[in-house]
Design an enzyme around this catalytic site. Structure first.
Site, PDB file in Angstrom:
ATOM      1  N   ASP A 125      -6.971  -5.279  -4.115  1.00 47.29           N
ATOM      2  CA  ASP A 125      -6.642  -3.869  -3.885  1.00 47.29           C
ATOM      3  C   ASP A 125      -5.354  -3.461  -4.599  1.00 47.29           C
ATOM      4  O   ASP A 125      -5.142  -2.282  -4.913  1.00 47.29           O
ATOM      5  CB  ASP A 125      -6.468  -3.571  -2.395  1.00 47.29           C
ATOM      6  CG  ASP A 125      -7.484  -4.244  -1.499  1.00 47.29           C
ATOM      7  OD1 ASP A 125      -7.853  -5.403  -1.792  1.00 47.29           O
ATOM      8  OD2 ASP A 125      -7.885  -3.640  -0.491  1.00 47.29           O
ATOM      9  N   ASP A 146       0.804  -1.220   0.000  1.00 49.62           N
ATOM     10  CA  ASP A 146       0.000   0.000   0.000  1.00 49.62           C
ATOM     11  C   ASP A 146       0.838   1.272   0.000  1.00 49.62           C
ATOM     12  O   ASP A 146       0.301   2.375   0.189  1.00 49.62           O
ATOM     13  CB  ASP A 146      -0.959   0.000   1.191  1.00 49.62           C
ATOM     14  CG  ASP A 146      -2.102  -0.983   0.990  1.00 49.62           C
ATOM     15  OD1 ASP A 146      -2.631  -1.036  -0.138  1.00 49.62           O
ATOM     16  OD2 ASP A 146      -2.450  -1.708   1.935  1.00 49.62           O
TER      17      ASP A 146
END
Length: 698
Positions: free
Chosen positions: A165, A108
């Site tokens: 994601d 991320d």
């Protein structure tokens, strides 16, 4: 020369701006103008009792820690309010602890520094933002497993885990290739996208949240439980990440397989959304009761759908555009808190289906993740600027097309090669990218961000050196009429007050508005034709000076306000014009015009050689009342080359196409760079000595 013209025909993400969207955007601005100072340096996540706590104090590596910075850059890009840029920089400064701490970083880093670093670089050209983005991109690249052709999502004992994601995070790799020219980042992103496409996307368009691979062989191991109802179910936020992520990968690569994947998942999402009137559940394949909603899935999907709508043909576009607007309208009406007294904005986001704590916390108010929807809630009130899209506004592509159609192309082979490499400009990602492409066509073509152009203008200034009176003629770009007229009035007054020979210093004058400079020096330039602008089709337009102003071409300025300022002609006084190799564009046009006066002589170095006219295209926020002070992007295109009708060489006339003006008296020693009088460099003593010799002649 820079001329800023309102853009009126830019392509849009939606066909027409809904009234509810305009109203929502006005409320959003009002809310954040109050809440941003209140939040201060805190890194927000979920509010407690409608007040944000500081998640950065608990976990500086938390995956959403960059989202608030992205929201701030979003606000800055649309309002021009420096408080948002300052607050975003505070967020990035705090996140440096994570960037350099390293051990807690995960995939991320894309989410975190696309917003906290890359957005800063895109909007301001910040070297620090670029550095942060490239560090994050290299961290992500270091997670690549070449056997399995995937980027490892999480840490600890899960080296084979890949979550959906991740399709959002790989955009920082595409960006890194764009700014460094190193294709390895893009190749890793494409390999990862191919793996996700093969293993996460089901034939019906539903999506696995997590896929586990054997890190040693790359073979599929299984589908672990994720944040949805079950491993084989359909977690809606994962569906949204897939729509948005594959649409972005198509945008960066042009690979039709990614477009097809985005459409497949989008069609599945829209079909299921219609069953519940756009109230999106946590999972499309979960029990009907109890009802657990997730507004973050709706917001993210809407972003992806709007982007997807720009990538399909006209007959398909309404499906995705209308679907996005329906989701966003439902969000604004049912789940948005516009009260400035409350932190957060969109309520009802949910982290995980089987976590009651996360569901209850999220229902108090949405996580920062849903602030991604901000730019879409206002979709056609302002252009989408989400940091994950990391591209210049689509409207800028019109500039590339215009340049190809009407601009002056100096090196056609280099231009065509650059056009092919960038897919006709569609693969551009920053204002700098656009500037480099336009500059390939013509060195006088460029692109700038208003953040780098808004500055205090310097006014003409008089000083004395070596017994000579010198007037500095500085660059001038402002289009604000009162400042424009002040510049003309000041320059006219300085010239009118001088008795005897004097010097006009154009050193360091990089251009701007030729009419301001020419009308300011009206008394020294004979009326009549000054030059002819010649377009690519060979047609010319004469530029004339008269007591009514300047007429013809892009330099035109006429008006009674000028007639009251300009002075009487003085064509008998000797005037020495000093230029250097920084004197460019409008400065060169003004010097050409002065050469109509037989008592003007040019001293110094050859000019910069930007002897071409250009017209500008400005992209405004529609909420800015077309104020140039909050322009998002300004593109400059070379439209014409110039032919000076004055005697500038032995042939009597000289046709310019970005060729420099040669001085009458070449003085090789450059001007000094420091001055206590002005930001312009003072005239070098060697140049002044040559000027005094000429003044001494009768």
């Amino acid at each position: 020369m820079l001329f800023m013209l309102a853009q009126t025909d830019a392509p849009k993400y939606v066909s027409a701006t809904p009234d509810w969207a305009a109203a929502a955007w006005a409320k959003v601005q009002a809310k954040y103008a109050v809440t941003v100072p209140r939040v201060g340096e805190k890194i927000p996540y979920v509010p407690t009792d409608e007040v944000y706590t500081d998640v950065g104090a608990d976990d500086i590596y938390w995956w959403t820690n960059g989202f608030y910075a992205g929201l701030l850059w979003e606000l800055y890009s649309h309002t021009g309010d420096d408080q948002y840029a300052a607050a975003a920089h505070q967020q990035a400064d705090r996140l440096d602890k994570a960037l350099h701490g390293f051990v807690g970083l995960h995939h991320d880093v894309g989410f975190m520094w696309l917003h906290a670093g890359v957005a800063d670089y895109r909007l301001t050209g910040s070297d620090e933002g670029k550095r942060r983005g490239l560090i994050a991109a290299n961290v992500l690249a270091g997670r690549y497993n070449p056997v399995g052709r995937y980027l490892v999502s999480w840490n600890e004992d899960r080296p084979g885990y890949v979550i959906i994601d991740s399709m959002m995070n790989i955009n920082i790799l595409y960006w890194a290739s764009q700014v460094t020219g190193d294709p390895r980042f893009t190749e890793m992103a494409k390999a990862h996208a191919d793996t996700v496409l093969a293993h996460h996307i089901r034939p019906d368009g539903s999506v696995y949240h997590i896929v586990n691979f054997d890190p040693n062989t790359g073979e599929l191991v299984g589908y672990p439980q994720g944040q949805g109802y079950a491993p084989e179910s359909s977690w809606t936020r994962g569906q949204a990440w897939a729509i948005y992520g594959f649409a972005l990968s198509y945008r960066h690569t042009g690979d039709a397989r990614y477009l097809d994947a985005a459409k497949r998942v989008a069609n599945y999402f829209l079909a299921n959304a219609a069953l519940d009137d756009n109230e999106i559940p946590i999972d499309f394949r979960s029990p009907r009761e109890p009802v657990y909603s997730d507004t973050s899935a709706a917001a993210i999907a809407a972003n992806g759908l709007l982007l997807l709508g720009t990538q399909v043909d006209a007959l398909e576009r309404p499906l995705y555009e209308d679907g996005a607007l329906a989701l966003l309208k439902h969000l604004t009406e049912a789940h948005t808190d516009f009260d400035p007294a409350h932190d957060g904005i969109v309520q009802g986001a949910t982290a995980e289906y089987h976590s009651a704590e996360n569901r209850e916390a999220a229902f108090r108010i949405a996580k920062i993740v849903v602030t991604i929807s901000l730019s879409v809630i206002i979709a056609d009130t302002v252009p989408i600027q989400n940091a994950n899209i990391i591209t210049i506004p689509d409207a800028a592509y019109q500039t590339v097309a215009y340049m190809a159609k009407k601009g002056i192309i100096e090196d056609s082979s280099a231009w065509h090669a650059a056009m092919a490499k960038t897919n006709g400009g569609r693969n551009l990602h920053t204002v700098r990218d656009l500037a480099m492409l336009l500059n390939t066509a013509n060195k006088h073509s460029s692109a700038v961000s208003s953040a780098n152009t808004l500055k205090k203008e310097q006014m003409p200034h008089q000083y004395t050196a070596n017994g000579l009176t010198i007037i500095n003629v500085p660059s001038f770009h402002t289009t604000e009429k009162s400042v424009y007229l002040t510049y003309i009035r000041k320059l006219n007054a300085l010239v009118a007050d001088i008795r005897g020979p004097f010097v006009l210093n154009f050193s360091g004058n990089v251009g701007g508005s030729p009419s301001a400079m020419i009308l300011g020096l009206y008394s020294l330039i004979p009326n009549g034709q000054l030059w002819t602008s010649v377009a690519r089709n060979g047609k010319g337009q004469q530029v004339h000076l008269s007591k009514n102003g300047l007429r013809g071409s892009a330099a035109e300025y006429l008006g009674t306000d000028v007639k009251t300022i300009i002075g009487k002609k003085n064509l008998h006084t000797k005037v020495a014009v000093v230029m250097d190799n920084h004197s460019a564009s409008a400065a060169e046009f003004t010097i050409m015009s002065l050469k109509h006066n037989p008592n003007v002589k040019i001293f110094g170095l050859p000019s910069a050689g930007f002897t071409s006219e250009n017209s500008g295209q400005t992209f405004h926020s529609p909420l800015s009342d077309n104020s140039w002070k909050i322009i998002t992007w300004t593109t400059i295109r070379t439209d014409h080359w110039v032919r000076c009708s004055s005697v500038l060489n032995a042939q009597g006339t000289h046709q310019f196409n970005n060729a420099p003006i040669m001085p009458d008296v070449l003085v090789a020693e450059p001007n000094t760079s420091d001055s206590s009088n002005t930001k312009q460099p003072p005239v070098n003593p060697t140049v002044l000595t040559e000027i005094k010799k000429w003044f001494a002649l009768t």
